[in-house]
Scaffold this motif. Structure first.
Motif, PDB file in Angstrom:
ATOM      1  N   LYS A 234      45.513 -24.026 -30.333  1.00 47.93           N
ATOM      2  CA  LYS A 234      46.529 -24.745 -31.100  1.00 47.93           C
ATOM      3  C   LYS A 234      47.819 -24.779 -30.311  1.00 47.93           C
ATOM      4  CE  LYS A 234      45.229 -23.420 -35.809  1.00 47.93           C
ATOM      5  NZ  LYS A 234      45.661 -22.741 -37.017  1.00 47.93           N
TER       6      LYS A 234
ATOM      7  N   HIS B 248      35.834 -27.311 -30.599  1.00 51.65           N
ATOM      8  CA  HIS B 248      34.934 -26.758 -29.590  1.00 51.65           C
ATOM      9  C   HIS B 248      34.460 -27.814 -28.594  1.00 51.65           C
ATOM     10  CE1 HIS B 248      32.298 -28.313 -32.742  1.00 51.65           C
ATOM     11  NE2 HIS B 248      31.385 -28.446 -31.807  1.00 51.65           N
ATOM     12  N   ASP B 249      34.445 -29.080 -29.025  1.00 49.33           N
ATOM     13  CA  ASP B 249      34.028 -30.132 -28.092  1.00 49.33           C
ATOM     14  C   ASP B 249      35.228 -30.744 -27.366  1.00 49.33           C
ATOM     15  OD1 ASP B 249      35.195 -31.574 -30.086  1.00 49.33           O
ATOM     16  OD2 ASP B 249      33.544 -32.964 -30.393  1.00 49.33           O
TER      17      ASP B 249
ATOM     18  N   ARG C  16      37.964 -32.127 -28.567  1.00 48.35           N
ATOM     19  CA  ARG C  16      38.730 -33.221 -29.177  1.00 48.35           C
ATOM     20  C   ARG C  16      39.962 -32.699 -29.916  1.00 48.35           C
ATOM     21  NH1 ARG C  16      34.947 -38.077 -31.092  1.00 48.35           N
ATOM     22  NH2 ARG C  16      33.940 -36.694 -32.552  1.00 48.35           N
TER      23      ARG C  16
ATOM     24  N   ASP D   5      50.099 -24.585 -42.348  1.00 55.10           N
ATOM     25  CA  ASP D   5      48.758 -24.889 -42.837  1.00 55.10           C
ATOM     26  C   ASP D   5      48.734 -25.025 -44.360  1.00 55.10           C
ATOM     27  OD1 ASP D   5      46.116 -25.411 -42.159  1.00 55.10           O
ATOM     28  OD2 ASP D   5      45.494 -23.390 -42.711  1.00 55.10           O
TER      29      ASP D   5
ATOM     30  N   ASP E  20      46.544 -37.729 -45.552  1.00 55.33           N
ATOM     31  CA  ASP E  20      45.830 -38.390 -44.459  1.00 55.33           C
ATOM     32  C   ASP E  20      46.617 -39.645 -44.081  1.00 55.33           C
ATOM     33  OD1 ASP E  20      44.064 -39.988 -42.976  1.00 55.33           O
ATOM     34  OD2 ASP E  20      42.334 -39.091 -43.943  1.00 55.33           O
TER      35      ASP E  20
ATOM     36  N   ARG F 263      37.140 -41.539 -49.132  1.00 56.21           N
ATOM     37  CA  ARG F 263      36.842 -40.276 -49.806  1.00 56.21           C
ATOM     38  C   ARG F 263      36.259 -40.607 -51.177  1.00 56.21           C
ATOM     39  NH1 ARG F 263      42.045 -39.193 -47.761  1.00 56.21           N
ATOM     40  NH2 ARG F 263      42.948 -39.570 -49.798  1.00 56.21           N
TER      41      ARG F 263
ATOM     42  N   ARG G  19      37.122 -32.349 -48.002  1.00 59.36           N
ATOM     43  CA  ARG G  19      38.290 -31.462 -48.114  1.00 59.36           C
ATOM     44  C   ARG G  19      38.633 -31.118 -49.558  1.00 59.36           C
ATOM     45  NH1 ARG G  19      42.790 -35.093 -45.450  1.00 59.36           N
ATOM     46  NH2 ARG G  19      44.009 -33.203 -45.754  1.00 59.36           N
TER      47      ARG G  19
ATOM     48  N   LYS H 275      40.690 -23.751 -49.312  1.00 52.61           N
ATOM     49  CA  LYS H 275      41.471 -23.765 -48.075  1.00 52.61           C
ATOM     50  C   LYS H 275      41.205 -22.461 -47.337  1.00 52.61           C
ATOM     51  CE  LYS H 275      45.992 -25.310 -46.528  1.00 52.61           C
ATOM     52  NZ  LYS H 275      45.523 -26.587 -46.029  1.00 52.61           N
TER      53      LYS H 275
ATOM     54  N   ASP I 264      36.221 -26.498 -36.351  1.00 56.67           N
ATOM     55  CA  ASP I 264      36.227 -25.128 -35.843  1.00 56.67           C
ATOM     56  C   ASP I 264      37.098 -24.250 -36.739  1.00 56.67           C
ATOM     57  OD1 ASP I 264      34.735 -26.028 -33.800  1.00 56.67           O
ATOM     58  OD2 ASP I 264      36.294 -25.892 -32.280  1.00 56.67           O
TER      59      ASP I 264
ATOM     60  N   GLY J 244      41.738 -23.955 -38.287  1.00 57.24           N
ATOM     61  CA  GLY J 244      42.206 -24.052 -39.667  1.00 57.24           C
ATOM     62  C   GLY J 244      41.115 -24.479 -40.615  1.00 57.24           C
ATOM     63  N   ALA J 245      41.488 -24.507 -41.887  1.00 58.07           N
ATOM     64  CA  ALA J 245      40.512 -24.784 -42.935  1.00 58.07           C
ATOM     65  C   ALA J 245      40.291 -26.281 -43.100  1.00 58.07           C
ATOM     66  CB  ALA J 245      40.981 -24.187 -44.245  1.00 58.07           C
TER      67      ALA J 245
ATOM     68  N   GLU K 128      35.480 -34.972 -43.611  1.00 56.90           N
ATOM     69  CA  GLU K 128      36.511 -34.188 -44.294  1.00 56.90           C
ATOM     70  C   GLU K 128      37.418 -35.114 -45.106  1.00 56.90           C
ATOM     71  OE1 GLU K 128      38.732 -31.942 -41.419  1.00 56.90           O
ATOM     72  OE2 GLU K 128      40.495 -31.906 -42.713  1.00 56.90           O
ATOM     73  N   SER K 129      37.724 -36.269 -44.547  1.00 59.98           N
ATOM     74  CA  SER K 129      38.543 -37.249 -45.257  1.00 59.98           C
ATOM     75  C   SER K 129      37.732 -38.543 -45.386  1.00 59.98           C
ATOM     76  CB  SER K 129      39.865 -37.462 -44.520  1.00 59.98           C
ATOM     77  OG  SER K 129      40.727 -38.306 -45.275  1.00 59.98           O
ATOM     78  N   HIS K 130      38.342 -39.694 -45.109  1.00 59.00           N
ATOM     79  CA  HIS K 130      37.590 -40.950 -45.174  1.00 59.00           C
ATOM     80  C   HIS K 130      36.527 -40.968 -44.083  1.00 59.00           C
ATOM     81  CE1 HIS K 130      40.663 -42.368 -47.883  1.00 59.00           C
ATOM     82  NE2 HIS K 130      41.602 -42.206 -46.984  1.00 59.00           N
TER      83      HIS K 130
ATOM     84  N   LEU L  76      34.491 -42.773 -41.045  1.00 58.19           N
ATOM     85  CA  LEU L  76      35.083 -43.543 -39.950  1.00 58.19           C
ATOM     86  C   LEU L  76      34.825 -45.038 -40.129  1.00 58.19           C
ATOM     87  CD1 LEU L  76      34.254 -41.374 -36.811  1.00 58.19           C
ATOM     88  CD2 LEU L  76      36.195 -41.236 -38.356  1.00 58.19           C
TER      89      LEU L  76
ATOM     90  N   ASP M 213      32.034 -40.000 -34.397  1.00 61.43           N
ATOM     91  CA  ASP M 213      31.985 -38.852 -35.301  1.00 61.43           C
ATOM     92  C   ASP M 213      31.166 -37.733 -34.675  1.00 61.43           C
ATOM     93  OD1 ASP M 213      32.636 -37.819 -38.045  1.00 61.43           O
ATOM     94  OD2 ASP M 213      30.472 -37.514 -38.028  1.00 61.43           O
ATOM     95  N   ILE M 214      31.654 -36.519 -34.845  1.00 61.04           N
ATOM     96  CA  ILE M 214      31.024 -35.374 -34.187  1.00 61.04           C
ATOM     97  C   ILE M 214      29.611 -35.137 -34.720  1.00 61.04           C
ATOM     98  CG2 ILE M 214      31.172 -32.881 -33.857  1.00 61.04           C
ATOM     99  CD1 ILE M 214      34.281 -33.273 -34.011  1.00 61.04           C
TER     100      ILE M 214
END
Lengths: 225, 546
Positions: A61, A79-80, A82, A196, A202, B182, B248, B253, B262, B266-267, B314-316, B318, B326-327
């Motif tokens: 971070k 981890h990738d 991004r 946080d 969003d 979402r 989300r 959280k 990851d 963060g959450a 997690e949100s909208h 893609l 997307d992962i």
């Protein structure tokens, strides 16, 4: 004139390095740090401005905090590799979350620009002019002139920190000057944890929430990526 | 010269053969001969014949529809449909204008007046509530009538409306909700939730709210119990298919609950009450399938796995053009629609499914026609998939929008001009210049963040990271058809806005004939309710409760 400028920059950098009391133990990249800088901007008209800037970082971070604006921008690296960016408005306790960046916008150079203010790629392209000190306190001075822009850098290679970095062109000059470093992991964790917990929006939802008075104010404060 | 009225009379009474010129100027002696050989004439005459057949074939009886599918293109105004139709055609190698999107071929079309009770230009919460509940309400309010005040929890009590999905559930039909936004976002939420504020997606959005209101995510997971509690003795089995984004709002959280992100970063979840609603859903439906990625989605057995709860982001979710980034991998709207129908059609009583293409709206807000049209084309593919997977004699399919956007197709481009390109006039090969000697695009926005050239960027929302531009841009050397091009706008604003004009309603199947004319938007509920006889079926179910 350029030579005088060079000598002045190097001398000032070495003085600043001593003044900053960076300690004798090398801090690995994974180490959490709070790094304070001053940023000075000069226009050709002679107009100057100065602001404080704090770089907060852990291994995954990094945040750029502008205390005068009560604003900070944070990037997290998954981890990738991004990057995801979040902008925090510290008075309103609100955040705008940006979508995870594509792999091309999440390059190592991009991350390094956030993490250490300059990419290793750019440092490599510069000429090493001189160096001083050793081990953790090794300080290197680099210079590069490209496309009418002069880059002058004092670099702490074993701490991955800019000691002093000046970019000057005919249009303006901007200089980052290291003021202090703090390796208190709890302090850094507190900084990230506090943000946080801000209420987050969003950024794709901004269009549907323009009438939200708080969000409307944030929009006027501006977002940047 | 024969006037149009005379021509129409001749066509209707003489079968196109007996009318001569009223001034005798035709060399052939039959002025209609040329018209009758003209392909435009032939094709449009065939269309009329087809329309007549459609009118005669339509099943107009109450309750004739076994299944109902409501597609909503969020923000898909008429200009968006037209531009997407051209874009789709040009991608297929056609000039474009003559192309048809899947729902362009629907036999019945009408218009919907979209205003909210308190707003000339509406938002999705009020409009989707109108469509789902048959009652117009205020902007920003979900599933409550206009007596409720926006963001005032106390005002919501007793203002709850019954949605078509709830009636279908009570009637014993299988039910489903799909969105690329979402799943707690305003449009999908209007199918299952009651909330005085569209933003109360989880408890963390409700700080300072008193009065016992419950967040939208909780309402979704507890839908079955909540519905049964409102009607004592009622026994329903819950929503069979829920798919979209927005994980989300269902997770605490706390990074230990992360699905994709990851933990060190963060959450993923936003919930402040510590509730893991996904675990709660598993408790409610131990036999159900909870999926988060493409591979788990692909592994769903449509004959045995239900209910299905898919939260793919997690949100909208893609943009379709961005989906490859997307992962974990996300299914497309077409894939979700097909999968949902294949699950829901296991119920012999039929099903009710609502499908939202949620990101047309987001792309427009960001001023990016490329993605808005791409999302619309994907919606058209999903509609085609629904047409292919259902029997038209027993399935009412409606395609509409909740509202429009300030998106225009302007100037006088020549036929077949790249719809995303710079305007080239009829007979010309180089872009036309405006009075400021600069080229301009056919597509544009009345307001918004203005011009951006973000190259190959497929995420429209990247525009929020760039400055608002209000001046004209020199587009001479810019590829305006690239994904990252954002059209110029006239009035600078932080985001492009909705528009207030009517939107189209396209309908096919039993009861579709009622979509004809200019309607208040809330009529859609009544058309669906009548087509599947939802209220009577629900009342019979209630009457049979112990």
């Amino acid at each position: 004139m350029k030579k005088l400028s060079l000598i002045g920059f190097v001398l000032a950098s070495f003085t600043m390095q001593a003044h900053a009391s960076l300690g004798n133990i090398c801090q690995p990249l994974q180490k959490a740090a709070k790094v304070q800088y001053s940023i000075e901007t000069r226009q050709p008209t002679g107009q100057q401005s100065r602001q404080d800037f704090t770089l907060w970082r852990t291994s995954q971070k990094v945040a750029h905090q502008y205390p005068l604006k009560s604003l900070s921008q944070q990037w997290t690296r998954s981890h990738d590799g991004r990057l995801t960016q979040t902008q925090y408005f510290e008075q309103e306790l609100r955040a705008i979350e940006f979508e995870t960046q594509s792999p091309q916008d999440s390059s190592q150079a991009h991350w390094q620009k956030k993490f250490q203010l300059i990419s290793s790629q750019l440092i490599k392209a510069m000429d090493l002019v001189t160096s001083k000190g050793r081990a953790c306190d090794l300080l290197e001075y680099y210079q590069l002139e490209k496309d009418g822009v002069l880059h002058q850098l004092s670099w702490l290679p074993n701490k991955n920190l800019v000691s002093r970095y000046r970019i000057s062109s005919a249009k303006m000059s901007k200089e980052w000057l290291l003021q202090s470093v703090n390796y208190d992991a709890d302090l850094v964790a507190d900084f990230f944890n506090a943000r946080d917990h801000y209420q987050a929006t969003d950024f794709a939802d901004i269009g549907d929430h323009e009438s939200d008075p708080v969000l409307s104010k944030l929009i006027h404060l501006g977002f940047s990526r | 010269m024969m006037n149009l009225k005379t021509l129409a009379v001749c066509i209707s009474v003489a079968g196109l053969t007996a009318c001569g010129s009223d001034d005798g100027s035709s060399a052939s002696g039959d002025p209609l001969l040329n018209s009758r050989d003209n392909p435009w004439y032939i094709n449009s005459a065939r269309s009329v014949q087809q329309a007549q057949l459609n009118s005669e074939a339509i099943n107009t009886l109450r309750g004739a529809a076994k299944n109902i599918i409501l597609f909503v293109g969020d923000g898909m105004g008429a200009s968006t449909v037209t531009a997407a139709r051209i874009r789709d055609g040009q991608l297929k190698g056609m000039l474009g204008e003559e192309n048809n999107l899947s729902f362009d071929t629907f036999p019945f079309v009408g218009l919907a007046k979209t205003y909210n009770v308190d707003a000339q230009t509406p938002d999705s919460a009020g409009t989707m509530t109108a469509m789902m509940s048959g009652v117009k309400t205020d902007k920003g309010v979900i599933g409550l009538d206009e007596g409720a005040n926006y963001a005032e929890c106390d005002s919501a009590q007793g203002k709850e409306l019954v949605s078509a999905l709830e009636l279908a559930e009570m009637a014993g039909l299988s039910t489903g909700v799909i969105s690329t936004a979402r799943i707690t976002h305003a449009t999908p939420a209007a199918a299952y939730a009651k909330s005085a504020n569209r933003n109360w997606e989880d408890d963390s959005d409700m700080s300072g709210v008193s009065g016992g209101c419950v967040d939208i995510a909780s309402q979704l997971v507890n839908f079955e119990g909540n519905l049964e509690a409102r009607y004592p003795g009622l026994d329903v089995n819950g929503i069979e298919v829920v798919m979209g984004g927005g994980r989300r709002h269902f997770l605490p959280k706390d990074a230990q609950y992360n699905v994709e992100k990851d933990a060190a970063n963060g959450a993923e979840g936003d919930r402040g009450d510590g509730q893991d609603l996904l675990s709660l859903w598993r408790t409610h439906y131990p036999q159900g399938r909870l999926v988060h990625d493409q591979s788990a989605f692909d592994a769903i057995d449509v004959n045995s796995d239900q209910p299905v709860f898919g939260l793919f982001n997690e949100s909208h979710m893609l943009y379709e053009a961005d989906r490859g980034n997307d992962i974990l991998g996300e299914p497309s709207l077409t894939q979700m629609t097909t999968k949902a129908i294949n699950i829901l059609d296991n119920n012999e009583k039929g099903f009710f499914l609502t499908v939202e293409s949620g990101r047309i709206d987001h792309a427009h807000h960001a001023g990016n026609a490329y993605n808005a049209l791409g999302e619309t084309i994907e919606l058209a593919k999903a509609v085609q998939a629904a047409m292919d997977a259902t029997n038209p004699e027993e399935t009412l399919i409606i395609v509409t929008a909740d509202h429009s956007h300030v998106f225009t197709i302007a100037g006088y481009p020549k036929r077949g001009n790249d719809i995303l390109g710079k305007l080239v006039s009829v007979g010309e090969t180089e872009p036309a210049l405006a009075k400021d000697d600069l080229p301009y695009t056919t597509l544009g926005y009345t307001n918004g963040r203005g011009f951006k050239d973000l190259g190959a960027e497929t995420n429209a929302d990247a525009a929020y990271g760039a400055a608002i531009v209000s001046e004209r841009a020199d587009l001479s050397g810019i590829n305006t058809a690239e994904a990252g091009f954002h059209q110029e706008s006239h009035v600078p604003s932080s985001a492009e806005t909705h528009a207030g004009e009517d939107v189209a309603i396209y309908a096919s199947g039993p009861g579709a004939h009622l979509v004809s004319g200019t309607h208040e938007q809330n009529i859609l509920f009544h058309i669906m309710e009548r087509a599947a006889d939802l209220t009577n079926k629900a009342e019979r179910a209630l009457a049979n409760t112990p």
